[in-house]
Design an enzyme around this catalytic site. Structure first.
Site, PDB file in Angstrom:
ATOM      1  N   ASP A 196       0.857  -1.191   0.000  1.00 13.82           N
ATOM      2  CA  ASP A 196       0.000   0.000   0.000  1.00 13.82           C
ATOM      3  C   ASP A 196       0.889   1.235   0.000  1.00 13.82           C
ATOM      4  OD1 ASP A 196      -2.097  -1.721   0.094  1.00 13.82           O
ATOM      5  OD2 ASP A 196      -2.801  -1.157   2.096  1.00 13.82           O
ATOM      6  N   ASP A 238     -15.522  -3.117  -1.050  1.00 17.29           N
ATOM      7  CA  ASP A 238     -15.005  -2.639   0.235  1.00 17.29           C
ATOM      8  C   ASP A 238     -16.180  -2.366   1.169  1.00 17.29           C
ATOM      9  OD1 ASP A 238     -12.381  -2.667  -0.824  1.00 17.29           O
ATOM     10  OD2 ASP A 238     -12.720  -0.711  -1.748  1.00 17.29           O
TER      11      ASP A 238
END
Length: 245
Positions: free
Chosen positions: A8, A129
């Site tokens: 990330d 998500d």
């Protein structure tokens, strides 16, 4: 089951967030390319890369770091974060990304996603998500009124390569994967499902593999890899191991 170590990217560094909060970032490496190479050396066959700044801004922000990763490894890379139009998808695929992950636009413009899946077969994934039972967008900063199964079913016949189902409440928290939530999506569609959020130990991988119903195609490993709670060789062995009948 395929395991995807996560890289990330925030401000050019490799970080892990807690519950997707950009203000709760732990920097694990200032060289994402070196981190990518380390994951390859550990035996992983895929990488999961997310441009966190890009997810919020709706455009590529950490493009230089992504390009460094692509130059550094030969294994396939799936990339998400701020990719909102066909031109951006095309640029990244031409740059060497094997699979582009679309999240926000899967909610706001599903026809664009369907078109992209048709144009780039097996190279488009959809991020599902989930926060409080609904799908979050714009780098998890906003909610929607769409539930995860409804979103998943939008792309049932679109040729999407995978759905990446993340329980935001567990992401980066080392609290264990939401097997029931991920499994509910997997059972609802024929698209391969990748579990994300809260994978804290090899036991989580085993639980995902052992659940009844549709098989879980993969799992994304984040903080647990970086802090040593998961040893790559043990995780890979568990992912490859056959579940007793």
């Amino acid at each position: 089951m395929i395991l995807y170590p996560a890289i990330d990217l925030k401000d050019g560094a490799c970080v892990r967030l807690l519950h997707g909060d950009m203000d709760k970032a732990t920097v694990f490496s200032n060289s994402p390319a070196d981190q990518a190479k380390a994951f390859v050396e550990a035996g992983f066959g895929w990488l999961h890369v997310v441009d966190l700044n890009g997810a919020i801004e709706g455009k590529a922000v950490n493009a230089a770091a992504v390009s460094d990763i692509l130059r550094s490894v030969s294994i396939p890379v799936q990339l998400g974060g701020g990719i909102r139009d066909t031109a951006a998808i095309e640029r990244w695929i031409e740059a060497g990304v094997s699979r582009v992950i679309l999240g926000t636009v899967a909610v706001t413009d599903p026809q664009m996603v369907r078109g992209a899946a048709a144009r780039f077969p097996e190279q488009i994934a959809v991020a599902v998500d989930v926060r409080d039972g609904k799908v979050a967008v714009d780098g998890w900063t906003k909610g929607s009124d769409v539930d995860p199964i409804t979103l998943a079913k939008r792309f049932e016949d679109a040729g999407v390569a995978a759905l990446i189902v993340t329980d935001i409440s567990r992401d980066g928290a080392m609290t264990g994967v939401n097997v029931e939530g991920v499994g509910a999506v997997a059972d609802a569609v024929s698209i391969p499902v990748i579990a994300s959020g809260g994978v804290a130990s090899v036991k989580d991988i085993e639980h995902l593999k052992a659940r009844p119903g549709a098989p879980i195609a993969g799992a994304i490993l984040g903080r647990s890899l970086y802090n040593g709670a998961i040893v790559p060789a043990e995780a890979l062995a568990a992912a490859w191991r056959k579940v007793p009948a």
